[in-house]
Design an enzyme around this catalytic site. Structure first.
Site, PDB file in Angstrom:
ATOM      1  CE  LYS A 183      -3.902  -2.408   2.013  1.00  0.00           C
ATOM      2  NZ  LYS A 183      -4.632  -2.862   3.205  1.00  0.00           N
ATOM      3  CG  ASP A 229     -10.146  -0.304   4.600  1.00  0.00           C
ATOM      4  OD1 ASP A 229      -9.720  -0.767   3.526  1.00  0.00           O
ATOM      5  OD2 ASP A 229      -9.494  -0.315   5.661  1.00  0.00           O
ATOM      6  CD  GLN A 259      -3.821  -4.548   6.289  1.00  0.00           C
ATOM      7  OE1 GLN A 259      -3.863  -3.524   5.621  1.00  0.00           O
ATOM      8  NE2 GLN A 259      -4.228  -5.704   5.814  1.00  0.00           N
TER       9      GLN A 259
HETATM   10  N1  GUN Z   1      -7.153  -6.921   5.645  1.00  0.00           N
HETATM   11  C1  GUN Z   1      -7.404  -7.657   4.523  1.00  0.00           C
HETATM   12  N2  GUN Z   1      -7.960  -6.881   3.580  1.00  0.00           N
HETATM   13  C2  GUN Z   1      -8.057  -5.632   4.093  1.00  0.00           C
HETATM   14  C3  GUN Z   1      -8.548  -4.401   3.590  1.00  0.00           C
HETATM   15  O1  GUN Z   1      -9.026  -4.276   2.455  1.00  0.00           O
HETATM   16  N3  GUN Z   1      -8.467  -3.338   4.441  1.00  0.00           N
HETATM   17  C4  GUN Z   1      -7.965  -3.448   5.693  1.00  0.00           C
HETATM   18  N4  GUN Z   1      -7.944  -2.358   6.458  1.00  0.00           N
HETATM   19  N5  GUN Z   1      -7.516  -4.581   6.192  1.00  0.00           N
HETATM   20  C5  GUN Z   1      -7.558  -5.658   5.397  1.00  0.00           C
END
Ligand code: GUN
Length: 284
Positions: free
Chosen positions: A53, A120, A97
């Site tokens: 990211k 998200d 996350q």
């Molecule tokens: N863990 C797995 N996929 C995601 C996601 O799209 N966003 C976040 N914040 N955590 C994750």
């Protein structure tokens, strides 16, 4: 005939390049775009996602801050950080996350993220907006899947769409996005009776359960679009593998996403897109 492979790397590169242009245009108006990524503990998969990211942010010109907190972080400490980021004008998007260590209440943390910075789309307010079809942000993975389906040229309208998995992050919002696009949607899960028969009716099949090679070629309609959201480790080889038995299913499907190189890169591209959207909303 072998399925056409949907190239998530190529589709995501085109999304990221459009995002990069938007970031440049905003900068010319004096508007910066910033994302804060919060990771708690040392889950190795989460570490890889967070690194990817950050790298994507740098590539498209988005400013990013990483907060890597120790596994012992308390709920209050994490809440304090979220509140600080909510009030930080350099930060347009906040991503915590998942999964968090088990002593932390993830729902409460998400509830405290400003809905305007919730890139998200996990906050109840944004989830609700998706339900009624009036949304600013789409959850990254389902939005990426829709983009991949569109890239095949196959229309969703009127098609039988089967989503395997009912998580809040993927399965449920995926079903809703397919419904908005006028698909006829079935959601399957671990208690579903005769999963194979239901999957076999799917013109568009999305697998998001986290079980390696659950979907076999006997379960797939010839010519179907198969989107594999799975990210599993093959216990024998240690390699990354999806929820779909790629080798078998690619012999019957019309289109199929590989793992890796399918949905994964799209999730990150959509996060970049949402962060730009957040910056635009906040600077309206
Ligand atoms: N863990 C797995 N996929 C995601 C996601 O799209 N966003 C976040 N914040 N955590 C994750």
């Amino acid at each position: 005939m072998a399925a056409q492979i949907i190239d998530g790397k190529a589709v995501s590169a085109s999304v990221r390049s459009a995002v990069a242009e938007e970031v440049t245009a905003l900068k010319q108006k004096g508007i910066g775009v910033g994302l804060a990524v919060v990771i708690v503990g040392d889950d190795p998969a989460s570490r890889i996602y967070v690194n990817n990211k950050k790298k994507a942010c740098a590539e498209v010109g988005i400013y990013s801050e990483e907060y890597a907190l120790p596994a012992e972080t308390t709920q209050q400490e994490l809440l304090d950080l979220v509140h600080r980021l909510n009030n930080d004008p350099k930060i347009n998007g906040i991503l915590v996350q998942s999964p968090l260590p088990s002593h932390l209440d993830e729902n409460q943390i998400v509830a405290e993220i400003s809905p305007l910075k919730d890139v998200d789309a996990f906050h109840a307010q944004n989830v609700g907006k998706i339900m009624i079809g009036d949304f600013d942000f789409l959850p990254c993975t389902p939005a990426g899947c829709i983009h991949l389906i569109d890239s095949t040229g196959v229309s969703i309208e009127g098609k039988n769409c089967v989503v395997v998995g009912r998580s809040n992050i993927v399965g449920k919002p995926m079903a809703m996005l397919l419904l908005h696009r006028h698909g006829t949607v079935t959601i399957c899960h671990s208690r579903t009776r005769d999963l194979a028969a239901l999957c076999k009716q799917a013109d568009i099949l999305v697998a998001a359960v986290g079980r390696a090679k659950l979907i076999t070629k006997e379960m797939v309609k010839p010519g179907a679009v198969v989107i594999d959201v799975g990210m599993n480790r093959n216990p024998e080889t240690g390699k990354l593998c999806g929820d779909v038995d790629f080798e078998g299913v690619s012999q019957v499907a019309g289109y199929i996403t590989p793992v890796p190189g399918g949905v994964g890169p799209m999730t990150i591209a959509m996060l970049m897109k949402n962060t730009v959207t957040a910056a635009k909303i906040q600077n309206k």
